[in-house]
Write a protein that holds these residues in place. Structure first.
Motif, mmCIF file in Angstrom:
data_model
loop_
_atom_site.group_PDB
_atom_site.id
_atom_site.type_symbol
_atom_site.label_atom_id
_atom_site.label_comp_id
_atom_site.label_asym_id
_atom_site.label_seq_id
_atom_site.Cartn_x
_atom_site.Cartn_y
_atom_site.Cartn_z
ATOM 1 N N THR A 229 -2.845 10.720 -1.678
ATOM 2 C CA THR A 229 -3.131 9.771 -2.760
ATOM 3 C C THR A 229 -2.602 8.399 -2.369
ATOM 4 O OG1 THR A 229 -2.729 11.597 -4.297
ATOM 5 C CG2 THR A 229 -2.953 9.404 -5.235
ATOM 6 N N ALA A 230 -3.346 7.359 -2.714
ATOM 7 C CA ALA A 230 -2.945 6.007 -2.323
ATOM 8 C C ALA A 230 -3.154 5.023 -3.467
ATOM 9 C CB ALA A 230 -3.730 5.548 -1.094
ATOM 10 N N PHE A 231 -2.324 3.988 -3.466
ATOM 11 C CA PHE A 231 -2.404 2.917 -4.456
ATOM 12 C C PHE A 231 -2.135 1.582 -3.772
ATOM 13 C CE2 PHE A 231 -0.524 6.709 -6.322
ATOM 14 C CZ PHE A 231 -1.342 6.958 -7.411
ATOM 15 N N VAL B 106 0.870 -1.163 0.000
ATOM 16 C CA VAL B 106 0.000 0.000 0.000
ATOM 17 C C VAL B 106 0.914 1.222 0.000
ATOM 18 C CG1 VAL B 106 -1.760 1.304 1.247
ATOM 19 C CG2 VAL B 106 -1.831 -1.194 1.247
ATOM 20 N N PHE B 107 0.799 2.028 -1.033
ATOM 21 C CA PHE B 107 1.619 3.239 -1.137
ATOM 22 C C PHE B 107 0.727 4.458 -0.954
ATOM 23 C CE2 PHE B 107 3.060 6.606 -4.178
ATOM 24 C CZ PHE B 107 3.956 7.182 -3.286
ATOM 25 N N VAL B 108 1.132 5.352 -0.064
ATOM 26 C CA VAL B 108 0.387 6.586 0.198
ATOM 27 C C VAL B 108 1.341 7.765 0.114
ATOM 28 C CG1 VAL B 108 -1.274 7.718 1.730
ATOM 29 C CG2 VAL B 108 -0.924 5.247 1.904
ATOM 30 N N ALA B 109 0.884 8.865 -0.467
ATOM 31 C CA ALA B 109 1.636 10.119 -0.467
ATOM 32 C C ALA B 109 0.730 11.195 0.111
ATOM 33 C CB ALA B 109 2.061 10.497 -1.884
ATOM 34 N N ALA C 64 2.765 15.561 -5.048
ATOM 35 C CA ALA C 64 2.526 16.045 -6.413
ATOM 36 C C ALA C 64 2.550 14.930 -7.450
ATOM 37 C CB ALA C 64 3.548 17.123 -6.762
ATOM 38 N N SER C 65 3.656 14.189 -7.521
ATOM 39 C CA SER C 65 3.732 13.172 -8.569
ATOM 40 C C SER C 65 2.723 12.058 -8.341
ATOM 41 C CB SER C 65 5.149 12.602 -8.674
ATOM 42 O OG SER C 65 5.582 12.043 -7.458
ATOM 43 N N ALA C 66 2.330 11.837 -7.088
ATOM 44 C CA ALA C 66 1.349 10.785 -6.801
ATOM 45 C C ALA C 66 -0.046 11.185 -7.272
ATOM 46 C CB ALA C 66 1.335 10.470 -5.316
ATOM 47 N N ILE C 67 -0.481 12.419 -7.001
ATOM 48 C CA ILE C 67 -1.812 12.830 -7.455
ATOM 49 C C ILE C 67 -1.840 12.901 -8.976
ATOM 50 C CG2 ILE C 67 -1.450 15.335 -7.380
ATOM 51 C CD1 ILE C 67 -4.615 13.587 -6.102
ATOM 52 N N GLU C 68 -0.706 13.249 -9.588
ATOM 53 C CA GLU C 68 -0.634 13.305 -11.050
ATOM 54 C C GLU C 68 -0.626 11.901 -11.656
ATOM 55 O OE1 GLU C 68 1.698 17.436 -10.247
ATOM 56 O OE2 GLU C 68 2.828 15.784 -11.166
ATOM 57 N N THR C 69 -0.019 10.951 -10.965
ATOM 58 C CA THR C 69 -0.087 9.552 -11.384
ATOM 59 C C THR C 69 -1.519 9.024 -11.255
ATOM 60 O OG1 THR C 69 2.211 9.078 -10.836
ATOM 61 C CG2 THR C 69 0.680 7.215 -10.818
ATOM 62 N N ALA C 70 -2.187 9.378 -10.158
ATOM 63 C CA ALA C 70 -3.577 8.944 -9.981
ATOM 64 C C ALA C 70 -4.443 9.437 -11.128
ATOM 65 C CB ALA C 70 -4.121 9.449 -8.647
ATOM 66 N N ALA C 71 -4.241 10.683 -11.540
ATOM 67 C CA ALA C 71 -5.022 11.225 -12.650
ATOM 68 C C ALA C 71 -4.788 10.421 -13.926
ATOM 69 C CB ALA C 71 -4.660 12.699 -12.875
#
Length: 385
Positions: A224-226, A175-178, A324-331
């Motif tokens: 953001t989480a994955f 589980v990855f969270v930013a 930043a890069s996590a929310i942009e990856t989520a998008a």
């Protein structure tokens, strides 16, 4: 020929648009920035500023911390999403948390409101390990759990760390969270003083990545989480590979010869087993600053040979710093599911390869670059599921 990669099978998000991935996607689809005008009630007479802050929400049981609520809210959504897609946690589920400035609101209160005095239990909530440990406890996960930090590149750093754990068999799932909820008046003021934060005009007027007239970036918050795994059949995307490097040049500026940035792009493609012609989109760091936009333009035109198209969502979400890069990856990953590329609308003349608003997705890979302040270069390569 690309490598098999790792599945991304759950996504969660909290942003300036609201709580949940639906709020994020609908906000991006509107083409309007998440930021609203904020007044500093502690310092009367100050002009209001445009900020994309996370609105109130979350679970009361998570306490009063905005940071902790957002972290756990995004993680729960990603875990629930993955479970609904058929994921079953393995014996060792690890947790990677990307963070630059943690619990800024609460540390501020600790010093300015509480005069450094708190009950021990309340003091412990300030520690970066506490919300991570609480999340592990909630789900009885027993793999390794740790924080990573690489300025604006922290999200990419976390994804790369998670993939390394999975590739080596160190864990069964990650589980990855930013998380970054750091828009206190003091932090905002200093980014403005650095000459990169723009808060006195509407975000899409000030932040125009790869376009004429850009002044810098608006400020945003996000969690953001994955869920990443090698054992899922219901994934959104596959992370094929990635790389990081460091300029070792300056505390804020990019090394103008771009040697390390270029090497990072080359190494990421090699790690993913991908050739430049397979890349269809560059999901750029794209903060709208002259240095970063010039660097990524050079990579678009040289490493990617002007065969990919480029976009940035920072005019919409704001620059979410450690997330930043996590929310942009989520998008981008949500875009895979919708068959769309979630680009921000163009507002001025710009690079001919810059996308203009939501665009029907074409076959190919997406490269996510993030250039963190101080020389933290990072690139990750994604493919639709």
């Amino acid at each position: 020929m690309t490598s098999s990669g790792i599945d991304i099978t759950g996504v969660g998000a909290v942003s300036g648009y609201g709580w949940g991935t639906t709020s994020l996607w609908d906000g991006l689809a509107s083409g309007k920035a998440a930021a609203t005008l904020h007044h500093d009630h502690e310092r009367p007479g100050q002009n209001p500023v445009w900020l994309a802050t996370v609105p109130a929400g979350g679970e009361d049981s998570d306490g009063t911390s905005r940071f902790g609520r957002a972290l756990r809210g995004a993680a729960r959504e990603a875990i629930d999403d993955a479970l609904a897609r058929g994921w079953r946690p393995g014996r060792r589920v690890g947790l990677v948390h990307a963070v630059v400035l943690g619990e800024v609101d609460e540390w501020r209160n600790f010093y300015l409101r509480d005069d450094g005095r708190r009950r021990v239990r309340d003091y412990l909530t300030l520690m970066p390990s506490t919300p991570v440990s609480q999340l592990m406890q909630e789900y009885s996960f027993h793999g390794p759990a740790m924080n990573v930090s690489a300025m604006c590149a922290s999200g990419n750093a976390g994804m790369i760390t998670a993939k390394m754990w999975l590739d080596t068999g160190f864990v069964d799932d990650v589980v990855f969270v930013a998380t970054d909820l750091s828009l206190t008046p003091e932090n905002v003021e200093h980014f403005v003083k650095l000459g990169v934060g723009v808060v006195d005009v509407e975000p899409q007027d000030g932040c125009r990545p790869f376009q004429e007239g850009s002044q810098g970036f608006g400020m945003g918050e996000a969690a953001t989480a994955f869920v990443l795994t090698g054992r899922s059949s219901g994934s959104y995307a596959r992370m094929l590979g990635g790389s990081m490097s460091h300029d070792a040049f300056h505390a804020t500026s990019i090394d103008p010869d771009l040697t390390q940035v270029r090497q990072c792009f080359d190494d990421a493609l090699a790690d993913a087993g991908a050739a430049p012609h397979q890349v269809r989109y560059l999901n750029a760091h794209g903060p709208g600053t002259a240095q970063c936009d010039a660097a990524e333009t050079a990579m678009l035109e040289t490493v990617l040979r002007s065969e990919a198209q480029v976009y940035s969502i920072k005019p919409l979400t704001g620059h979410c710093q450690g997330a930043a890069s996590a929310i942009e990856t989520a998008a981008a990953i949500l875009g895979f599911a919708h068959g769309l590329v979630p680009a921000a609308p163009r507002v001025a003349d710009g690079h001919p390869l810059l996308l203009d608003g939501f665009t029907a997705a074409e076959a190919g890979l997406t490269v996510k670059s993030s250039l963190g302040m101080g020389g933290h270069n990072s690139v990750v390569v994604f493919a639709p599921a």
